[in-house]
Design an enzyme around this catalytic site. Structure first.
Site: not given
Ligand code: DX5
Ligand code: ZN
Length: 234
Positions: A37, A41, A72
């Protein structure tokens, strides 16, 4: 052939050694990781900064399993092709990242990659009701995104269970992310999650030169989750 909802463990490299990603990825896969994963960001959608497409491209040759890229970022559409070209196998965008999530999912699918849709803790599942045929995965955040090592937000368990019922027998995984440990893993698995992201609970106690604790940590999370699923089925 029924859809495979067996438990998968996806260590988040956000908790790995930032000076040694290649070896950390190889170590955690050798120790039993099912997916890797990658938390992207942007310092805008979330208050932290991590990996651009060049970094993800550098990780790619070290990943033998599945490179699961969690974006994100906002806006997300302008970057989808770059992360696909960098080698992502799964690209997950946040529903909250922009006004046209259906178009975002179309753009991810157009790259040929698996499409994921992430929901922040404050977002209800009614938002995905008309999108379930556009996704391969729904990610229920069990922390507010931005950092590893945060506390699990328990009310998300009800959301996971309701989402599992909404998905029915569609070939859609439920991924959970944030505060996943051997203690919380059975709760999310019993609620219906099948892909469990864990950062700090995996990358603890070990290192690239002594990776055995990574394997113990992965096994502890997997065993706890599988026991809960078996118990539910019994
Ligand atoms: C948080 C990230 C998570 C995080 C999980 O914004 O999306 O993937 O790395 O970290 P832990 O497992 O330590 O809560
Ligand atoms: Zn994540």
């Amino acid at each position: 052939m029924s859809f495979d909802r067996s438990i998968r463990i996806a260590p988040s490299i956000l908790s790995a050694d930032f000076a040694d990603f290649g070896r950390e990825i190889r170590a955690v896969e050798d120790q039993g990781a099912d997916w890797v994963h990658v938390d992207v960001m942007d310092g805008h959608f979330v208050p932290n900064l991590t990996f651009g497409p060049p970094a993800v491209k550098a990780f790619r040759p070290h990943v033998k399993t599945v490179m699961d890229v969690h974006l994100m970022i906002a806006p997300v559409d302008p970057y989808i092709e770059a992360y696909a070209a960098a080698g992502a196998d799964v690209i997950t965008a946040h529903l909250e990242a922009g006004p046209h999530v259906h178009r975002t999912l179309q753009a991810i699918r157009a790259t040929g990659k698996k499409a994921g849709l992430a929901l922040n803790p404050g977002t209800g599942i009614e938002a995905v009701e008309y999108l379930l045929d556009m996704v391969d995965l729904v990610l229920v955040m069990t922390v507010n995104p931005g950092f590893g090592g945060q506390k699990f937000i328990a009310p998300q368990l009800e959301k996971i269970a309701k989402l599992r019922a909404m998905i029915g027998d569609r070939p859609v995984h439920i991924q959970v992310d944030g505060g996943i440990t051997p203690e919380t893993a059975p709760l999310v698995a019993a609620a219906g999650a099948d892909v469990l992201v864990a950062g700090s609970a995996v990358f603890t106690g070990g290192s690239v030169s002594a990776p055995a604790p990574y394997g113990n940590n992965i096994r502890a999370i997997r065993t706890a989750a599988e026991a809960a699923v078996a118990g539910k089925a019994a």
